[in-house]
Design a protein around this motif. Sequence first.
Motif: not given
Length: 101
Positions: A50-62
């Motif tokens: 099916g349809k996948a949604s994404y998330r961006t990781l943000e760790v220690n300013g990166q």
Amino acid sequence: MMARALWNGAVIAESEDIVVVEGNSYFPMDAVDQRYFKDSDMYSVCPWKGKASYRTLEVNGQQNTDAAWFYPEPKQRALPIKNRVAFWRGVTIEPSSDTPQ
């Protein structure tokens, strides 16, 4: 077996309840440290999941853009990964050293 997802020195997710599909480890959504998740408008479509949604990781300013994905409403054959998230783009999946004895 306890497993964890690591990126940029942080544990992103940790759980004993992992589902592996096509070589990807899917963690329960509630095992993910949500403070590292940032919204993304990226999506993709898999013919059988099916349809996948994404998330961006943000760790220690990166940021690691679109490094996590999940299927909010998977197709019938992919129901075992409903409410689960998988990682790529440099996120390491490894056994956890915190496994209870």
